[in-house]
Design a protein around this motif. Structure first.
Motif, mmCIF file in Angstrom:
data_model
loop_
_atom_site.group_PDB
_atom_site.id
_atom_site.type_symbol
_atom_site.label_atom_id
_atom_site.label_comp_id
_atom_site.label_asym_id
_atom_site.label_seq_id
_atom_site.Cartn_x
_atom_site.Cartn_y
_atom_site.Cartn_z
ATOM 1 N N THR A 101 13.219 7.526 9.444
ATOM 2 C CA THR A 101 13.417 8.721 10.266
ATOM 3 C C THR A 101 14.626 9.507 9.783
ATOM 4 O OG1 THR A 101 12.393 7.728 12.213
ATOM 5 C CG2 THR A 101 13.948 9.537 12.594
ATOM 6 N N LEU B 179 5.662 13.426 13.386
ATOM 7 C CA LEU B 179 5.825 12.150 14.076
ATOM 8 C C LEU B 179 4.709 11.215 13.637
ATOM 9 C CD1 LEU B 179 7.063 10.336 16.296
ATOM 10 C CD2 LEU B 179 5.542 11.506 17.924
ATOM 11 N N THR C 268 9.808 11.645 11.750
ATOM 12 C CA THR C 268 10.151 10.702 12.797
ATOM 13 C C THR C 268 9.122 9.588 12.799
ATOM 14 O OG1 THR C 268 11.131 12.457 14.147
ATOM 15 C CG2 THR C 268 10.597 10.385 15.252
#
Length: 117
Positions: free
Chosen positions: A90, A11, A114
């Motif tokens: 993403t 992330l 992400t």
């Protein structure tokens, strides 16, 4: 038979960077042109970067200037440096050979990227 293992996803905030790695087992890695592919939810898998056995590279327009593909044949590894990441990056990222004709090596598990604040 070549097996592919991707790693390095995670992330990250928009504008951030990640470096993906793809380790290949088996012989003959160096003869393949290799590519990084990605698949976002409800979208088809797309090739975003490719590198020939000799090191020539090509990129999808959507990532040109932000992503850099490289390879280390001695380590049987291909990399994808991703900078200035955007939410639209993403996806699950996979590496595979670029063989043409719809042929591929067996797919690895991929690595999730992400991009979100």
């Amino acid at each position: 038979q070549v097996q592919l293992v991707e790693s390095g996803g995670g992330l990250v905030q928009p504008g951030g960077s990640l470096r993906l790695s793809c380790a290949a087992s088996g012989r003959a890695f160096s003869i393949y042109a290799m590519g990084w592919y990605r698949q976002a939810p409800k979208k088809q898998r797309e090739l975003v970067a490719a590198i020939t056995s000799g090191g020539s590279t090509s990129y999808a327009d959507s990532v040109k200037g932000r992503f850099t593909i490289s390879r280390d044949n001695a380590k049987s590894t291909v990399y994808l440096q991703m900078n200035s990441l955007k939410p639209e990056d993403t996806a699950v990222y996979y590496c595979n050979a670029v063989l043409g004709g719809g042929d591929y090596l067996p797919w690895g598990q991929g690595t999730q990227v992400t991009v979100s604040s």
